[in-house]
Write a protein that holds these residues in place. Structure first.
Motif, mmCIF file in Angstrom:
data_model
loop_
_atom_site.group_PDB
_atom_site.id
_atom_site.type_symbol
_atom_site.label_atom_id
_atom_site.label_comp_id
_atom_site.label_asym_id
_atom_site.label_seq_id
_atom_site.Cartn_x
_atom_site.Cartn_y
_atom_site.Cartn_z
ATOM 1 N N ALA A 1 -3.841 6.458 1.724
ATOM 2 C CA ALA A 1 -2.839 5.698 2.477
ATOM 3 C C ALA A 1 -2.997 4.183 2.397
ATOM 4 O O ALA A 1 -2.021 3.472 2.158
ATOM 5 C CB ALA A 1 -2.820 6.163 3.925
ATOM 6 N N PRO A 2 -4.212 3.629 2.603
ATOM 7 C CA PRO A 2 -4.322 2.167 2.561
ATOM 8 C C PRO A 2 -4.498 1.607 1.153
ATOM 9 O O PRO A 2 -4.719 0.415 0.995
ATOM 10 C CB PRO A 2 -5.554 1.891 3.414
ATOM 11 N N THR B 1 0.854 -1.189 0.000
ATOM 12 C CA THR B 1 0.000 0.000 0.000
ATOM 13 C C THR B 1 0.888 1.237 0.000
ATOM 14 O O THR B 1 2.096 1.152 0.195
ATOM 15 C CB THR B 1 -0.892 0.049 1.253
ATOM 16 N N ALA C 1 1.028 3.603 2.211
ATOM 17 C CA ALA C 1 1.657 3.792 3.524
ATOM 18 C C ALA C 1 2.844 2.842 3.682
ATOM 19 O O ALA C 1 3.910 3.239 4.153
ATOM 20 C CB ALA C 1 0.634 3.557 4.628
#
Ligand code: ADP
Ligand code: MG
Lengths: 259, 369
Positions: free
Chosen positions: A138-139, A99, A101
């Motif tokens: 982010a995810p 991902t 992040a």
């Protein structure tokens, strides 16, 4: 900006088979400056960046970064160098199975194994927001992002270690003008507070005018001129004149003057 | 470590003041964040005048002190102050991990997804088959659209360049069959029947089956990987928008190549297996080549050849189809290319063996035994 050089390139020659990309190319990057690198498409800007960071073995020439000769560096010296630079590749080069992040956390995890998970997540979060990505990104996985968002995620990853030296390959290509302006501001802010040195390949005239201390022009297989934009305009190379005195350049100059 | 980030608590004028020392940077931060989070007191001030350097991680930690405890940061340089402001403006609630349910619901979800995927894959394969039929129809209606060059190119990679490896494999298998057969049959004094064994099993079954496995591993996987990476790089989408149908330009030539070449390769493999068997019979049973060939012609009925030649194009079609189908299923990331390539080979070999069983029953029931 000081007189101390961070990168010194001397007599660089790169070739792919018959095609010579660079021939006796010289370049200096001084501590604390943002150097814009411009040149027509295919003149070898990306190849130059790749040879400086050691991904492309030059046929001839010396490259020194932070006082370290790249070709002669051993494994641990090279590792130490890598911890002190951040790189944004032209196409983002995000890890597609992680991902956004997690992508940002890769360098942190690699170099600082004892950081705890919570802090890692927090660091990734503020880096992502700083780079101008929406929090929902982010995810997500890179394949779920737009081209411009991928670029920003790449920037977040390049900034992960707060490196003193930053290589950016066309960071604002594919960004909307508002995003590009925000990016310029981000780099400028970070440069002032973290004392960054930046090697910035770009075609974005606004970026050149807004944040670059010096511009190096790549043509005819070498750096044909470098200096502030005013100094470049004083030379009479036709390509430089056309580049910085064309309609787009004048518009960018007006925009800068208006601010 | 030199310059390790650290802090001490001091009481000044009845207030708790944290004195920070060292470098507040990612390299020197250590467990500082943990210690600050676990702190029982609410410090009124944090003095960072002795700190050598602050980067965004240090600034983030100071920002958290300010946010969570209302601590005042004093003694900050201009740079440090600006950094703290910068990270403060980037402080938003971010969900870092994708949503995940409990272990139980995850397991259920995985079973469900697996089942759906299994059926989906089967349905997709059928749909793909349909799409290919339409493409074939289009090419028949409009023969100028047939991409002759692409097909010839595939012929080379699927057929010509695999002759060596298929030949070697077949020759060795021929030797193995003959050798094992001879050992067993010797117990009954029936070594000459080794020739029957070699001739019939290779023509009917093994020639085509082993070739199918080899072609699935060599070409089916290559098709999936090629189309998969093209799909990832949006090349397939680009083709579509330009008006080049991928079914006609990418899939049809490949499927045609495997379909047409499988009978040739299978027959070739069977012949080489017989040669391998013949060599062993000559060396270890003392049957000279001319007698061997004579016997082969007597014991192998023509129907054995037909059985092999009828199965081969069907197998080839299956291999080409699953390879291209799996390649076109790639989506998202590079790992998918690997997964789909594996799936292409496994699915192709599985379907080939299932079909082979059907063929065996079918041919024996029409009397081709
Ligand atoms: N891996 C490679 N193999 C062969 N030629 C290459 C390779 N990478 C770049 N080139 C060639 O080098 C030249 C410079 O490329 P590049 O540095 O990517 O251009 P740009 O200045 O647009 O970034 C181009 O002509 C390109 O074709
Ligand atoms: Mg480039």
């Amino acid at each position: 900006m000081s007189d101390e050089t961070v990168i010194t390139v001397r007599g660089l020659r790169n070739a792919f088979g018959e095609q010579v990309v660079h021939e006796s190319l010289d370049l200096d990057l001084y501590r604390g400056e943002i150097l814009g690198v411009v040149g027509g498409s295919g003149t070898g800007k990306s190849v130059l960046m790749r040879s400086i960071i050691g991904l492309q073995q030059p046929e001839e020439g010396e490259i020194e970064i932070l006082g370290q000769n790249v070709a002669e560096a051993n494994e641990s010296e090279y590792l130490d160098l890598r911890r002190r630079w951040g790189v944004l590749f032209q196409n983002g080069a995000l890890f597609s199975t992680l991902t956004v992040a997690e992508n940002v956390q890769v360098p942190l995890r690699e170099f600082y194994k004892d950081l705890d998970e919570e802090l890692l997540d927090e660091i990734a979060s503020y880096k992502i927001v700083m780079s101008g990505l929406p929090v929902e990104a982010a995810p997500k996985f890179p394949s779920e992002l737009s081209g411009g968002m991928r670029k920003r995620a790449g920037i977040a990853r390049a900034l992960a270690l707060d490196p003193p030296l930053l290589f950016l390959d066309e960071p604002t290509a594919g960004l909307d003008p508002i995003g590009a302006a925000a990016f310029d501001q981000l780099i400028l802010d970070l440069k002032e507070s973290l004392d960054l040195t930046v090697f910035l390949i770009t075609h974005d005239l606004d970026t050149l005018y807004a944040i670059c201390d010096r511009v190096a022009v790549l043509a005819d297989k070498k750096v044909i001129a470098d200096g502030t934009i005013d100094e470049l305009l004083a030379t009479d190379h036709p390509w430089i004149q056309e580049y910085f005195d064309g309609p787009r350049a004048r518009a960018a100059l007006h925009a800068k003057e208006r601010n | 470590m030199e310059g390790q980030a650290d802090f001490t608590e001091r009481e000044t004028n009845g207030e708790t003041v944290l004195h920070f020392t060292g470098r507040l940077t990612v390299a020197r931060i250590g467990d500082l964040d943990d210690r600050l989070t676990d702190m029982a007191i609410r410090p009124a001030k944090a003095d960072i005048s002795e700190v050598e350097r602050v980067d965004t991680v240090g600034a983030w930690i100071l920002h958290k002190l300010k946010r969570d405890y209302g601590t005042k940061i004093v003694g900050a340089s201009n740079n440090a102050e600006r950094l703290i402001d910068q990270v403060a403006s980037a402080d938003e609630i971010v969900q870092v991990r994708p949503d995940e349910g409990s272990a139980f619901s995850r397991t259920l979800a995985r079973i469900g997804a697996g089942t759906m995927e299994g059926f989906g894959s089967l349905r997709g394969l059928l749909a793909f088959f349909g799409g290919l039929c339409i493409a074939i129809g289009n090419v028949f209606a409009n023969p100028r659209r047939f991409r002759f060059n692409a097909v010839v190119q595939r012929f080379e990679t699927v057929g010509v360049s695999s002759l060596g490896i298929i030949g070697l494999m077949s020759f060795l298998i021929g030797i193995v069959i003959a050798q094992q057969g001879a050992v067993q049959l010797r117990q009954f004094g029936a070594e000459v029947f080794t020739i029957n064994l070699v001739g019939r099993i290779t023509m009917r079954e093994l020639g085509v089956l082993m070739t199918a496995i080899m072609v699935a591993g060599r070409s089916g996987s290559a098709f999936a990987a090629q189309l998969g990476s093209m799909k990832l790089a949006e090349e397939v989408d680009a083709m579509r928008t330009i008006g080049v149908p991928p079914m006609e330009s990418l899939v049809l030539p490949r499927v045609l190549a495997t379909t047409l070449l499988m009978p040739l390769l299978g027959f070739y493999a069977a012949l080489v297996m017989i040669m391998g068997g013949g060599l062993l019979c000559w060396v270890s049973l003392g049957i000279p080549p001319d007698t061997f060939i004579q016997r082969i012609r007597e014991v192998v009925p023509m129907t054995d050849l037909y059985v092999g030649l009828i199965k081969a194009p069907v197998f080839g079609f299956i291999i080409g189809l699953t390879g291209c189908f799996q390649g076109m299923q790639v989506e998202g990331n590079n790992e998918e290319v690997g997964l789909k390539t594996t799936a292409a080979v496994v699915q192709a070999i599985f379907l080939v063996i299932v079909l082979d069983a059907f063929f065996a029953v079918f041919f024996s029931s029409i009397g081709w035994v």
